[in-house]
Write an enzyme that holds these catalytic residues in place. Structure first.
Site, PDB file in Angstrom:
ATOM      1  N   CYS A 130       0.834  -1.205   0.000  1.00 51.14           N
ATOM      2  CA  CYS A 130       0.000   0.000   0.000  1.00 51.14           C
ATOM      3  C   CYS A 130       0.866   1.251   0.000  1.00 51.14           C
ATOM      4  CB  CYS A 130      -0.882   0.043   1.232  1.00 51.14           C
ATOM      5  SG  CYS A 130      -2.177  -1.164   1.201  1.00 51.14           S
ATOM      6  N   CYS A 154      -3.965 -21.090 -27.470  1.00 47.78           N
ATOM      7  CA  CYS A 154      -3.680 -22.520 -27.365  1.00 47.78           C
ATOM      8  C   CYS A 154      -4.574 -23.217 -28.394  1.00 47.78           C
ATOM      9  CB  CYS A 154      -3.920 -23.020 -25.941  1.00 47.78           C
ATOM     10  SG  CYS A 154      -5.621 -22.831 -25.379  1.00 47.78           S
TER      11      CYS A 154
END
Ligand SMILES: [Zn+2]
Length: 403
Positions: free
Chosen positions: A217, A366
């Site tokens: 953060c 693919c």
């Protein structure tokens, strides 16, 4: 990208399936008081809301998980709108560095519990709303008991374990989660509700990123007004769900680019391989070890985009500067391939990540689109942001040729 795909028209019966209206049914319960009629008059003027809608809000309940950057605007608008019961979960203390964006909290509350600060502000804003405080970390031991007491969840968390826990709790309780995430200058929001036919958060990202692969953060930063925009959209989607109006953006993420001043809509399909809501789920409860593992701060993962083989063909025919990767096995590649595609079998992809360019568009394909979706997700999780899956894979590519 089809902006309207995946939208589901909200109806009370849709929500009945989710249990949202189990307590209120379709009938109007009671009437509004004179004070409520005055306070909510701008709602009453809307035919789609009216007194019946306002009564629905009055009898509704929302759990806001985290009263930080996103939870602040979300809770403020939900309270102002008259959601009858507002639950807040948070165990943090207000820090001076929160004040730049966490607008529930003021300077006088630094060093004090966020929940106390939030409750005081919300009660001041609308004393007609019941604010319920859960002064603990949302964890696998308390998640179902707390979340089970509310109609829907607003995810205002800033870390992966809490997001996964929120998602998983909602899944097992058959409740909707209004999701929001922010990172620097970009925000994302959407609704996860597998019980209504949409995807869950794990369909977007299903593994905790390895420590060190996403910024903390403190490292990431966020421009102050950004959570105001995303948190307000979360409040809006929650109100729509409670009122039963408009559409639920199931299967669609809204991405806001503050620097580019624009919103875009990204289709997010339910993942049949999802370990939570997929066809063969592996996650059976919220006490999954993964949700309790210590990890870095949240970032907003970049959603996987997809293109059709027709779109890919157009791209390749033009001035193509991207990288096309074939993640099939060498034997498959030897039989048939798309000209220019680089062979990197899925199993070996993790080993070569360091050699792939992060500044170029990456397209993965693919045979049918499943392995490449996995590859795309892996790339996104490892910090690649410009990743696109080729839907339908080589099968679709070859089919196009037959036409
Ligand atoms: Zn899922």
């Amino acid at each position: 990208m089809r902006p309207h795909q995946g939208l589901v028209k909200i109806s009370i019966s849709t929500l009945d399936n989710g249990g949202l209206w189990a307590h209120a049914g379709r009938v109007m319960i009671g009437t509004l008081t004179a004070a409520e009629l005055l306070r909510y008059s701008r709602h009453l003027l809307l035919p789609a809301v009216g007194e019946a809608g306002q009564l629905r809000l009055k009898h509704a309940s929302v759990l806001v998980i985290g009263v930080g950057a996103l939870g602040s605007p979300a809770a403020l608008y939900l309270a102002a709108a008259g959601v009858g019961r507002l639950g807040l979960v948070d165990a943090d203390v207000v820090d001076a560095s929160n004040l730049q964006r966490q607008i529930l909290h003021g300077d006088a509350w630094v060093g004090k519990p966020k929940l106390e600060s939030a409750a005081a502000r919300l009660r001041e804003l609308n004393p007609l709303v019941r604010v319920e405080l859960h002064r603990e970390r949302f964890n696998p031991d308390n998640a179902l008991a707390i979340a089970g007491g509310y109609d829907l969840l607003v995810d205002g968390s800033d870390n992966f374990p809490t997001r996964f826990l929120t998602n998983d709790s909602a899944f097992f309780l058959r409740k909707a989660v209004v999701y929001g995430a922010i990172h620097r200058f970009e925000g994302q929001t959407g609704v996860f509700a597998p019980h209504l036919g949409g995807p869950c958060y794990r369909c977007l990202i299903d593994q905790l990123p390895a420590p060190g692969t996403v910024p903390s953060c403190q490292e990431a930063g966020v421009l102050g007004a950004l959570p105001g925009i995303i948190g307000s959209i979360q409040a809006m989607e929650a109100l729509k769900l409670l009122l039963g109006i408009g559409t639920v953006p199931l299967g669609r993420l809204t991405v806001y680019d503050a620097l580019g001043s624009g919103f875009r809509s990204i289709q997010l399909n339910r993942d049949a391989q999802c370990r939570l809501c997929g066809d063969h789920p592996g996650i059976r409860g919220v006490a999954n070890a993964e949700t309790t593992a210590p990890v870095p701060c949240d970032f907003s993962p970049h959603p996987m985009q997809s293109i059709t083989t027709t779109e890919l063909r157009t791209l390749l025919a033009g001035d193509f500067h991207g990288l096309l990767i074939d993640v099939r096995e060498p034997a498959e590649h030897a039989i048939a391939r798309i000209e220019g595609a680089r062979l990197i079998p899925l199993q070996t992809l993790p080993e070569v990540l360091g050699s792939l360019p992060k500044d170029r568009e990456i397209y993965v394909h693919c045979k049918a689109g499943m392995r490449s979706a996995k590859a795309a997700r892996l790339l996104l999780e490892r910090g690649f942001t410009r990743v696109t899956n080729v839907a339908g894979g080589l099968d679709a590519w070859l089919k196009d040729l037959e036409r």
